[in-house]
Design an enzyme around this catalytic site. Structure first.
Site, PDB file in Angstrom:
ATOM      1  N   CYS A 134      12.651  64.025  16.142  1.00  0.00           N
ATOM      2  CA  CYS A 134      13.657  63.371  15.299  1.00  0.00           C
ATOM      3  C   CYS A 134      14.943  63.094  16.068  1.00  0.00           C
ATOM      4  CB  CYS A 134      13.937  64.250  14.082  1.00  0.00           C
ATOM      5  SG  CYS A 134      15.249  63.615  13.058  1.00  0.00           S
ATOM      6  N   CYS A 137      18.162  63.685  14.092  1.00  0.00           N
ATOM      7  CA  CYS A 137      18.522  65.095  13.912  1.00  0.00           C
ATOM      8  C   CYS A 137      19.079  65.686  15.207  1.00  0.00           C
ATOM      9  CB  CYS A 137      17.316  65.937  13.514  1.00  0.00           C
ATOM     10  SG  CYS A 137      16.232  65.174  12.331  1.00  0.00           S
ATOM     11  N   ASP A 138      18.458  65.350  16.334  1.00  0.00           N
ATOM     12  CA  ASP A 138      18.725  66.100  17.562  1.00  0.00           C
ATOM     13  C   ASP A 138      19.424  65.310  18.668  1.00  0.00           C
ATOM     14  OD1 ASP A 138      17.432  68.208  16.348  1.00  0.00           O
ATOM     15  OD2 ASP A 138      15.474  67.624  17.111  1.00  0.00           O
TER      16      ASP A 138
END
Ligand code: NAP
Length: 309
Positions: A134, A137-138
């Site tokens: 992701c 997200c990261d």
């Protein structure tokens, strides 16, 4: 007394089903699942959802959907469903941590799909330690770092392009010499000077030290040669698997686990159980098509309840 409608999953399909069934006064309960809001929570700009000429961030769009459903009385339970019994009516649904089931006249399945993994050694332990599925997200963890994205579809193009906001260099690793991604997304990725494509390449091993990813062993799919690539991060964008394990042996599915519905409807093999969104669609897989099938499931459920009252 049994609930009228239980919705399992809260992506565009589930939340659209929640909006429609709530507006039909069916008091739906929606179990939002592992990733409330579904896959769009891990996306950045959604530019192709009609009604937003300037685009909308994925999480914001899902928050809009949820608020819209709640406005009409849909109840959101931020919990997983662990077990279902669809073999007799009323249907039974066990939320995580609950010994007693919740009973329902109809169940709308909108459990979506989840990212595929490469199934290489150390995958689980390196996830979140340099390995990710992701970018949204990261990505921010990789400021000025060297990273790679695996895949040749729209997700890989989107993730690689997005990651250039943070990383100093993004390798795009694809197993063939041709991308399956749409032209516009390919062009955007290929025009980005931080992105370097390595074609005909698979990852054969994750390299790590002290429990952290340090690189990948790459295998040339043409001549079989292996080389090590030093990396700070590696993002997998190689497609998805439907989240339908919960319904195995109860709902009919294809060989890949996608739920089967009667063409042009959301009807599964069990009367009163409806399926919508990516758990039953491996062809279109768009937020708008998921929302469309969520609407179909809500209307099918509403009609089924009315005809059985
Ligand atoms: P996808 O289209 O199925 O592409 C998966 C890619 O990963 C393919 O290039 C595939 O290679 C590669 N791959 C699969 N398994 C692999 C493995 N074990 N090792 C190495 N490579 C592997 O999946 P997606 O990109 O997630 O897209 C899914 C759907 O969502 C598509 O319909 C797409 O258009 C849509 N989508 C749209 C947007 C957008 O419009 N903003 C963004 C993301 C996704 P091969 O090509 O060789 O099979």
């Amino acid at each position: 007394m049994a609930e009228k409608v239980i919705i399992v999953g809260s992506g565009p399909a589930g939340l659209t089903a929640a909006i429609y069934t709530a507006r039909a006064n069916l008091d739906p309960i929606c179990y939002t699942g592992m990733l409330p809001g579904g896959q769009l929570m891990t996306t950045t700009d959604v530019e192709n959802y009609p009604g937003f000429p300037e685009g909308r961030m994925g999480p914001q769009l899902m928050d809009d959907f949820r608020k819209q459903a709640e406005r009409f009385g849909a109840k959101m339970e931020d919990n997983l469903v662990e077990k279902v019994d669809l073999t007799q009516k009323p249907f039974k649904v066990w939320p995580a941590g609950s010994a007693d089931p919740v009973e329902a006249e109809t169940v709308i399945v909108s459990t979506g799909a989840e990212p595929k993994l490469l199934k290489l050694d150390k995958e689980a332990e390196l996830m979140g330690r340099g390995l990710s599925t992701c970018a949204t997200c990261d990505g921010a963890f990789f400021r000025d770092k060297v990273i790679a994205v695996v895949g040749g579809g729209d997700s890989a193009m989107e993730e690689a392009t997005f990651l250039t906001r943070f990383a100093s260099k993004v390798y795009l690793l694809h197993r063939r010499d041709e991308f399956r991604a749409s032209k516009i997304m390919q062009e955007r990725a290929l025009a980005n000077e931080k992105i370097e494509v390595i074609y005909n390449t698979t990852v054969s091993e994750y390299l790590s030290a002290d429990g952290k990813l340090t690189g990948a062993k790459l295998k040339d799919t043409v001549n079989g040669e292996e080389t090590d690539l030093e990396l700070d991060g590696l993002f997998l964008a190689i497609g998805h698997t439907p989240n339908t394990e919960l319904f195995k042996d109860q709902l009919d599915m294809d060989e890949n686990g996608y739920l089967l519905v009667k063409p042009g409807t959301s009807l599964t093999n069990i009367e009163g159980v409806f399926a919508c969104g990516d758990c039953q669609d491996h062809v279109y897989r768009q937020a708008i098509t998921a929302a469309g099938t969520g609407c179909m499931a809500a209307i099918d459920a509403e009609r089924w309840i009315a005809s059985n009252e």
